[in-house]
Design an enzyme around this catalytic site. Structure first.
Site, PDB file in Angstrom:
ATOM      1  N   ASN A  84      15.410  67.368 -20.616  1.00  0.00           N
ATOM      2  CA  ASN A  84      14.825  67.673 -21.933  1.00  0.00           C
ATOM      3  C   ASN A  84      15.686  68.607 -22.793  1.00  0.00           C
ATOM      4  O   ASN A  84      15.472  68.707 -23.999  1.00  0.00           O
ATOM      5  CB  ASN A  84      13.414  68.262 -21.794  1.00  0.00           C
ATOM      6  CG  ASN A  84      12.368  67.234 -21.419  1.00  0.00           C
ATOM      7  OD1 ASN A  84      11.403  67.522 -20.726  1.00  0.00           O
ATOM      8  ND2 ASN A  84      12.538  65.993 -21.880  1.00  0.00           N
TER       9      ASN A  84
ATOM     10  N   HIS B 234       3.251  68.438 -29.397  1.00  0.00           N
ATOM     11  CA  HIS B 234       3.348  69.310 -28.216  1.00  0.00           C
ATOM     12  C   HIS B 234       2.219  70.346 -28.211  1.00  0.00           C
ATOM     13  O   HIS B 234       1.675  70.671 -27.149  1.00  0.00           O
ATOM     14  CB  HIS B 234       4.712  70.002 -28.170  1.00  0.00           C
ATOM     15  CG  HIS B 234       5.854  69.047 -27.967  1.00  0.00           C
ATOM     16  ND1 HIS B 234       5.806  68.032 -27.027  1.00  0.00           N
ATOM     17  CD2 HIS B 234       7.060  68.933 -28.578  1.00  0.00           C
ATOM     18  CE1 HIS B 234       6.951  67.347 -27.071  1.00  0.00           C
ATOM     19  NE2 HIS B 234       7.719  67.868 -27.997  1.00  0.00           N
TER      20      HIS B 234
ATOM     21  N   SER C  45      11.199  59.408 -13.706  1.00  0.00           N
ATOM     22  CA  SER C  45      11.957  60.347 -14.540  1.00  0.00           C
ATOM     23  C   SER C  45      12.338  61.627 -13.799  1.00  0.00           C
ATOM     24  O   SER C  45      12.147  62.735 -14.300  1.00  0.00           O
ATOM     25  CB  SER C  45      11.180  60.695 -15.811  1.00  0.00           C
ATOM     26  OG  SER C  45      10.960  59.546 -16.583  1.00  0.00           O
TER      27      SER C  45
ATOM     28  N   ASN D 118       3.398  63.046 -26.298  1.00  0.00           N
ATOM     29  CA  ASN D 118       3.127  63.999 -27.389  1.00  0.00           C
ATOM     30  C   ASN D 118       3.801  63.559 -28.690  1.00  0.00           C
ATOM     31  O   ASN D 118       3.219  63.665 -29.774  1.00  0.00           O
ATOM     32  CB  ASN D 118       3.649  65.396 -27.042  1.00  0.00           C
ATOM     33  CG  ASN D 118       2.940  65.999 -25.850  1.00  0.00           C
ATOM     34  OD1 ASN D 118       1.913  65.489 -25.413  1.00  0.00           O
ATOM     35  ND2 ASN D 118       3.494  67.073 -25.310  1.00  0.00           N
TER      36      ASN D 118
ATOM     37  N   ARG E 252       1.037  59.068 -14.588  1.00  0.00           N
ATOM     38  CA  ARG E 252       2.012  59.072 -15.679  1.00  0.00           C
ATOM     39  C   ARG E 252       1.318  58.608 -16.955  1.00  0.00           C
ATOM     40  O   ARG E 252       0.793  57.493 -17.015  1.00  0.00           O
ATOM     41  CB  ARG E 252       3.177  58.149 -15.315  1.00  0.00           C
ATOM     42  CG  ARG E 252       4.125  57.890 -16.445  1.00  0.00           C
ATOM     43  CD  ARG E 252       5.492  58.471 -16.193  1.00  0.00           C
ATOM     44  NE  ARG E 252       6.151  58.694 -17.473  1.00  0.00           N
ATOM     45  CZ  ARG E 252       7.444  58.936 -17.597  1.00  0.00           C
ATOM     46  NH1 ARG E 252       8.213  59.009 -16.538  1.00  0.00           N
ATOM     47  NH2 ARG E 252       7.964  59.132 -18.779  1.00  0.00           N
TER      48      ARG E 252
ATOM     49  N   ARG F 143       7.028  66.370 -34.228  1.00  0.00           N
ATOM     50  CA  ARG F 143       6.861  66.284 -32.773  1.00  0.00           C
ATOM     51  C   ARG F 143       6.178  67.533 -32.200  1.00  0.00           C
ATOM     52  O   ARG F 143       5.376  67.450 -31.273  1.00  0.00           O
ATOM     53  CB  ARG F 143       8.224  66.085 -32.085  1.00  0.00           C
ATOM     54  CG  ARG F 143       8.919  64.781 -32.463  1.00  0.00           C
ATOM     55  CD  ARG F 143      10.235  64.638 -31.700  1.00  0.00           C
ATOM     56  NE  ARG F 143       9.981  64.680 -30.273  1.00  0.00           N
ATOM     57  CZ  ARG F 143       9.592  63.633 -29.554  1.00  0.00           C
ATOM     58  NH1 ARG F 143       9.443  62.459 -30.124  1.00  0.00           N
ATOM     59  NH2 ARG F 143       9.363  63.756 -28.273  1.00  0.00           N
TER      60      ARG F 143
ATOM     61  N   ARG G  66       4.777  60.509 -29.696  1.00  0.00           N
ATOM     62  CA  ARG G  66       4.146  59.323 -30.288  1.00  0.00           C
ATOM     63  C   ARG G  66       2.797  59.673 -30.904  1.00  0.00           C
ATOM     64  O   ARG G  66       2.414  59.155 -31.948  1.00  0.00           O
ATOM     65  CB  ARG G  66       3.978  58.228 -29.212  1.00  0.00           C
ATOM     66  CG  ARG G  66       5.265  57.455 -28.963  1.00  0.00           C
ATOM     67  CD  ARG G  66       5.207  56.681 -27.672  1.00  0.00           C
ATOM     68  NE  ARG G  66       5.475  57.551 -26.528  1.00  0.00           N
ATOM     69  CZ  ARG G  66       5.328  57.172 -25.264  1.00  0.00           C
ATOM     70  NH1 ARG G  66       4.869  55.966 -24.981  1.00  0.00           N
ATOM     71  NH2 ARG G  66       5.629  58.013 -24.291  1.00  0.00           N
TER      72      ARG G  66
ATOM     73  N   GLU H  11       0.686  57.634  -4.457  1.00  0.00           N
ATOM     74  CA  GLU H  11       0.223  56.495  -5.233  1.00  0.00           C
ATOM     75  C   GLU H  11       0.582  56.773  -6.693  1.00  0.00           C
ATOM     76  O   GLU H  11       0.515  57.921  -7.142  1.00  0.00           O
ATOM     77  CB  GLU H  11      -1.300  56.343  -5.104  1.00  0.00           C
ATOM     78  CG  GLU H  11      -1.790  56.153  -3.679  1.00  0.00           C
ATOM     79  CD  GLU H  11      -1.403  54.797  -3.096  1.00  0.00           C
ATOM     80  OE1 GLU H  11      -1.133  53.866  -3.880  1.00  0.00           O
ATOM     81  OE2 GLU H  11      -1.366  54.684  -1.855  1.00  0.00           O
TER      82      GLU H  11
ATOM     83  N   ASP I 147       3.626  62.810 -20.830  1.00  0.00           N
ATOM     84  CA  ASP I 147       4.350  62.044 -21.836  1.00  0.00           C
ATOM     85  C   ASP I 147       3.437  61.554 -22.959  1.00  0.00           C
ATOM     86  O   ASP I 147       2.268  61.265 -22.719  1.00  0.00           O
ATOM     87  CB  ASP I 147       5.007  60.840 -21.142  1.00  0.00           C
ATOM     88  CG  ASP I 147       6.273  60.429 -21.856  1.00  0.00           C
ATOM     89  OD1 ASP I 147       6.708  61.154 -22.765  1.00  0.00           O
ATOM     90  OD2 ASP I 147       6.816  59.371 -21.503  1.00  0.00           O
TER      91      ASP I 147
HETATM   92  C1  IPE Z   1       6.099  65.277 -24.024  1.00  0.00           C
HETATM   93  O1  IPE Z   1       6.091  64.033 -24.581  1.00  0.00           O
HETATM   94  C2  IPE Z   1       7.294  65.575 -23.123  1.00  0.00           C
HETATM   95  C3  IPE Z   1       7.711  66.995 -23.160  1.00  0.00           C
HETATM   96  C4  IPE Z   1       6.897  67.992 -23.258  1.00  0.00           C
HETATM   97  C5  IPE Z   1       9.142  67.308 -23.075  1.00  0.00           C
HETATM   98  P1  IPE Z   1       7.282  63.370 -25.414  1.00  0.00           P
HETATM   99  O2  IPE Z   1       7.836  64.353 -26.372  1.00  0.00           O
HETATM  100  O3  IPE Z   1       8.257  62.743 -24.475  1.00  0.00           O
HETATM  101  O4  IPE Z   1       6.484  62.241 -26.182  1.00  0.00           O
HETATM  102  P2  IPE Z   1       7.003  60.804 -26.635  1.00  0.00           P
HETATM  103  O5  IPE Z   1       7.535  60.098 -25.421  1.00  0.00           O
HETATM  104  O6  IPE Z   1       8.048  61.027 -27.679  1.00  0.00           O
HETATM  105  O7  IPE Z   1       5.771  60.156 -27.176  1.00  0.00           O
HETATM  106 MG    MG Z   2       8.579  60.809 -23.746  1.00  0.00          MG
END
Ligand code: IPE
Ligand code: MG
Length: 231
Positions: free
Chosen positions: A50, A19, A174, A4, A166, A15, A6, A185, A2
């Site tokens: 997704n 990725h 999730s 990517n 995470r 976005r 942001r 853990e 998670d």
């Molecule tokens: C990668 O991060 C998740 C996937 C590859 C689907 P996000 O795309 O969820 O990143 P944020 O949460 O918007 O930062």
């Molecule tokens: Mg995300």
């Protein structure tokens, strides 16, 4: 993995740029884990949820998955890593499915390590499918055991995770490995996936090393069994 989106947003980029950076982060992370003696990893690349993302992002992610398999399989294979996809692959494009099959087939006899990639993975769907599949194979509900159900999950043959990391600071699973994570853990880091580095790995492993894993027993029982083992 998670964060990517942001990561890209903070750089005023789309976005998909995030990725792509996320994909580049994978190799050094795999190598760093390997150096530290962790040879079994599962990456959560794409969840069943997704698909709700904008069409162009979904398409971009699928293209990226295919390109990454094409580019990385040979070297992973040369390093003795077995590649496996976990998830419902029937909804993926024909070409991506073929690439996955090729990577799995090529690396299936490798024993130095295992890289599982969760693609179109959702734990609840997995558990329901496993139950249905077991029924089709003649397992009655009275005969069902944890071992039998486990043997029908996408993760059959893969040990349960000891540690779940995470990234991106979210405190939730999730829909990831809900069954398999029963005693895992959990380590949550605010680090966004594209920035995840060997330093974060060391932090996660130090956290793990500091946990006492009781699997439902008491601390006293754990101490006693340790003493017994030493004797
Ligand atoms: C990668 O991060 C998740 C996937 C590859 C689907 P996000 O795309 O969820 O990143 P944020 O949460 O918007 O930062
Ligand atoms: Mg995300």
């Amino acid at each position: 993995m998670d964060g990517n989106g942001r990561w890209a947003k903070s750089r005023h980029r789309p976005r998909l740029f995030g990725h792509r950076a996320g994909v580049r982060a994978i190799r050094p992370v795999l190598d760093a884990f390997h150096e530290r003696g962790v040879h079994m990893l599962t990456l959560y690349a794409f969840s069943t949820e997704n698909w709700r993302r904008p069409d162009d992002e979904v398409r971009g992610l699928m293209t990226l998955l295919g390109e990454t398999i094409d580019r990385e399989t040979d070297e992973l294979h040369a390093n003795g890593i077995q590649i496996r996809a976990v998830g419902d692959r029937s909804r993926l494009g024909e070409r991506l499915q073929a690439k996955i099959r090729m990577a799995e087939e090529k690396t299936k006899a490798n024993t130095a390590g295992m890289l599982n990639v969760a693609i179109n993975y959702g734990s609840r769907h997995e558990i329901i499918e496993a139950f249905q599949d077991a029924t089709v194979h003649g397992v009655s509900s009275e005969e069902m055991t944890e071992e039998i159900l486990s043997s029908y999950l996408y993760t059959r043959g893969i040990p349960d995770p000891d540690l779940i990391i995470r990234t991106g600071g979210e405190y939730r699973l999730s829909n990831f490995l809900l069954w398999q994570a029963a005693y895992a853990e959990l380590f949550v880091t605010p680090t966004l996936w594209p920035d995840f580095s060997p330093t974060d790995i060391d932090e996660a492993l130090a956290f793990f090393a500091g946990r006492e894993r009781r699997f439902g027993s008491t601390s006293e029982q754990v101490d006693a069994s340790r003493k017994e083992k030493r004797a």
